[in-house]
Design a protein around this motif. Structure first.
Motif, PDB file in Angstrom:
ATOM      1  N   TRP A  75      20.073 -22.051 -20.564  1.00 47.95           N
ATOM      2  CA  TRP A  75      20.604 -21.681 -19.252  1.00 47.95           C
ATOM      3  C   TRP A  75      21.977 -21.060 -19.476  1.00 47.95           C
ATOM      4  CZ3 TRP A  75      18.831 -22.752 -14.164  1.00 47.95           C
ATOM      5  CH2 TRP A  75      19.765 -22.566 -13.148  1.00 47.95           C
ATOM      6  N   LEU A  89      17.729 -25.166 -10.865  1.00 48.43           N
ATOM      7  CA  LEU A  89      17.372 -23.996 -10.059  1.00 48.43           C
ATOM      8  C   LEU A  89      17.604 -24.266  -8.576  1.00 48.43           C
ATOM      9  CD1 LEU A  89      14.131 -22.820 -11.891  1.00 48.43           C
ATOM     10  CD2 LEU A  89      16.314 -21.625 -11.822  1.00 48.43           C
ATOM     11  N   LEU A 101      17.426 -14.452 -11.123  1.00 45.57           N
ATOM     12  CA  LEU A 101      17.025 -15.113 -12.355  1.00 45.57           C
ATOM     13  C   LEU A 101      16.578 -14.048 -13.347  1.00 45.57           C
ATOM     14  CD1 LEU A 101      16.408 -17.752 -13.919  1.00 45.57           C
ATOM     15  CD2 LEU A 101      14.107 -17.630 -12.961  1.00 45.57           C
ATOM     16  N   ALA A 121      10.985 -21.657 -10.635  1.00 46.85           N
ATOM     17  CA  ALA A 121      11.876 -20.746  -9.914  1.00 46.85           C
ATOM     18  C   ALA A 121      11.312 -20.421  -8.534  1.00 46.85           C
ATOM     19  CB  ALA A 121      12.079 -19.465 -10.713  1.00 46.85           C
ATOM     20  N   GLN A 122      10.014 -20.230  -8.456  1.00 42.65           N
ATOM     21  CA  GLN A 122       9.390 -19.931  -7.166  1.00 42.65           C
ATOM     22  C   GLN A 122       9.490 -21.127  -6.225  1.00 42.65           C
ATOM     23  OE1 GLN A 122       5.207 -19.095  -7.330  1.00 42.65           O
ATOM     24  NE2 GLN A 122       5.191 -18.147  -5.319  1.00 42.65           N
ATOM     25  N   ILE A 126      13.670 -18.950  -5.391  1.00 40.38           N
ATOM     26  CA  ILE A 126      14.254 -17.738  -5.978  1.00 40.38           C
ATOM     27  C   ILE A 126      13.248 -16.608  -5.829  1.00 40.38           C
ATOM     28  CG2 ILE A 126      15.100 -16.668  -8.089  1.00 40.38           C
ATOM     29  CD1 ILE A 126      16.028 -19.401  -8.988  1.00 40.38           C
ATOM     30  N   ILE A 129      13.555 -12.154  -9.453  1.00 39.89           N
ATOM     31  CA  ILE A 129      13.318 -12.534 -10.838  1.00 39.89           C
ATOM     32  C   ILE A 129      13.131 -11.263 -11.646  1.00 39.89           C
ATOM     33  CG2 ILE A 129      11.807 -13.772 -12.431  1.00 39.89           C
ATOM     34  CD1 ILE A 129      11.036 -15.595 -10.115  1.00 39.89           C
TER      35      ILE A 129
END
Length: 136
Positions: A75, A89, A101, A121-122, A126, A129
């Motif tokens: 990260w 996240l 991201l 992430a979804q 977010i 991407i």
């Protein structure tokens, strides 16, 4: 003969060009140019509003998530545990909703690890991407 011919030598081919179609096309083009020429020289004056450019645009926060060949997560160039990824996240989205991201995965990494990271992430919300690749 069914069709009469007034010339005496009936076997000679006709050596003249039929000018009628050529003259017809040229007259049509002349009329078109006469009609369109005044339209090309007239300009319409339009007063457009002036807009000042923003000097400082807020760029969204960027998170660089790297996955190496062994499957380890990074990260922003700091090592990260896979169990903590979802919480980090969600915290990033809570602090800045327009977070981006950027995912960089090694060529030898299993697709399953990349898919899990993208699913996290979804689920965190977010929507921006991007994938970072290197050209050989």
């Amino acid at each position: 003969m069914a069709f009469g011919n007034f010339s005496e030598d009936s076997g000679a081919p006709m050596a003249e060009i039929n000018m009628t179609p050529l003259v017809d096309v040229m007259l049509v083009l002349l009329v078109v140019f006469i009609v369109t020429a005044p339209l090309l020289s007239n300009a319409v004056r339009v007063d457009l509003p002036r807009a000042a450019a923003a000097t400082h645009q807020d760029k969204p926060e960027q998170i660089r998530l790297a996955i190496d060949a062994a499957g380890a997560l990074w990260w922003n160039d700091a090592p990260l545990n896979e169990a903590v990824l979802a919480a980090r996240l969600q915290a990033a989205v809570a602090s800045h909703p327009d977070v981006e991201l950027h995912v960089r995965a090694d060529k030898a990494v299993r697709y399953e690890l990349v898919a899990k990271a993208l699913a996290s992430a979804q689920q965190a919300g977010i929507s921006r991407i991007g994938f970072i690749t290197q050209q050989p």
